[in-house]
Design a protein around this motif. Sequence first.
Motif, short mmCIF file in Angstrom:
data_model
loop_
_atom_site.label_atom_id
_atom_site.label_comp_id
_atom_site.label_asym_id
_atom_site.label_seq_id
_atom_site.Cartn_x
_atom_site.Cartn_y
_atom_site.Cartn_z
N GLN A 24 41.11 -70.92 -86.86
CA GLN A 24 41.96 -70.84 -88.03
C GLN A 24 41.74 -69.50 -88.74
O GLN A 24 40.59 -69.13 -89.02
CB GLN A 24 41.66 -71.99 -89.00
N TYR B 199 34.03 -63.36 -84.91
CA TYR B 199 34.62 -62.97 -83.63
C TYR B 199 35.61 -61.81 -83.75
O TYR B 199 35.92 -61.17 -82.76
CB TYR B 199 35.36 -64.16 -83.00
N SER C 143 40.89 -78.67 -81.94
CA SER C 143 41.81 -78.65 -80.82
C SER C 143 42.48 -80.00 -80.71
O SER C 143 42.04 -80.98 -81.30
CB SER C 143 41.09 -78.30 -79.52
N TRP D 252 39.42 -72.25 -74.08
CA TRP D 252 39.94 -71.35 -75.11
C TRP D 252 39.92 -72.05 -76.45
O TRP D 252 40.33 -73.20 -76.57
CB TRP D 252 41.36 -70.92 -74.78
N LEU D 253 39.42 -71.36 -77.46
CA LEU D 253 39.41 -71.86 -78.83
C LEU D 253 40.43 -71.11 -79.65
O LEU D 253 40.52 -69.89 -79.57
CB LEU D 253 38.05 -71.63 -79.49
N ARG D 254 41.18 -71.82 -80.44
CA ARG D 254 42.04 -71.21 -81.45
C ARG D 254 41.34 -71.37 -82.78
O ARG D 254 41.07 -72.50 -83.21
CB ARG D 254 43.41 -71.87 -81.48
N SER E 207 37.97 -74.56 -85.89
CA SER E 207 38.47 -74.42 -84.52
C SER E 207 38.75 -75.79 -83.92
O SER E 207 38.19 -76.17 -82.90
CB SER E 207 37.45 -73.66 -83.67
N ALA F 162 36.32 -66.75 -87.52
CA ALA F 162 37.30 -65.73 -87.14
C ALA F 162 36.79 -64.35 -87.51
O ALA F 162 36.97 -63.38 -86.76
CB ALA F 162 38.65 -66.01 -87.80
N GLU G 135 37.40 -67.31 -75.69
CA GLU G 135 37.00 -68.23 -74.62
C GLU G 135 35.50 -68.41 -74.71
O GLU G 135 34.75 -67.44 -74.82
CB GLU G 135 37.38 -67.68 -73.25
N ASN H 38 41.34 -64.58 -83.43
CA ASN H 38 41.75 -65.95 -83.69
C ASN H 38 41.80 -66.79 -82.42
O ASN H 38 42.12 -67.97 -82.47
CB ASN H 38 43.12 -65.98 -84.38
N GLU H 39 41.52 -66.18 -81.27
CA GLU H 39 41.40 -66.90 -80.01
C GLU H 39 40.25 -66.31 -79.22
O GLU H 39 40.12 -65.09 -79.12
CB GLU H 39 42.69 -66.80 -79.18
#
Length: 100
Positions: A46, A55, A89, A42-44, A87, A52, A61, A58-59
């Motif tokens: 910014q 996609y 981590s 999972w990517l968070r 992104s 962002a 996989e 903001n989250e």
Amino acid sequence: MGIADADSAEHQTPSKNLIIAPVACPVPDRRNGAPKLSGPCWLRIQPGCRLAAIYRANEVEEEYFCNFEVNPGYIQEFARAGMRLCSPSRLQFGPATSPV
């Protein structure tokens, strides 16, 4: 960034400025013989980053399949040059870069 001999460890050159370096810590639970960064993660992202917007989240996989990552020693230099990790981590898995 003005680093004359900047390179990637993938090229196996004698550069002392490897912006892309071998993965320091492999992900847990990877398949035997798989690259150090492989499998779903999972990517968070910014908020406000171009990633962002692409996609529309903001989250997300994503799957990884690599043995190299951004060298954390250059992250502050990236920021000074106007580029940020959008992104990051805790373990530096799969950061994507985007202009500010």
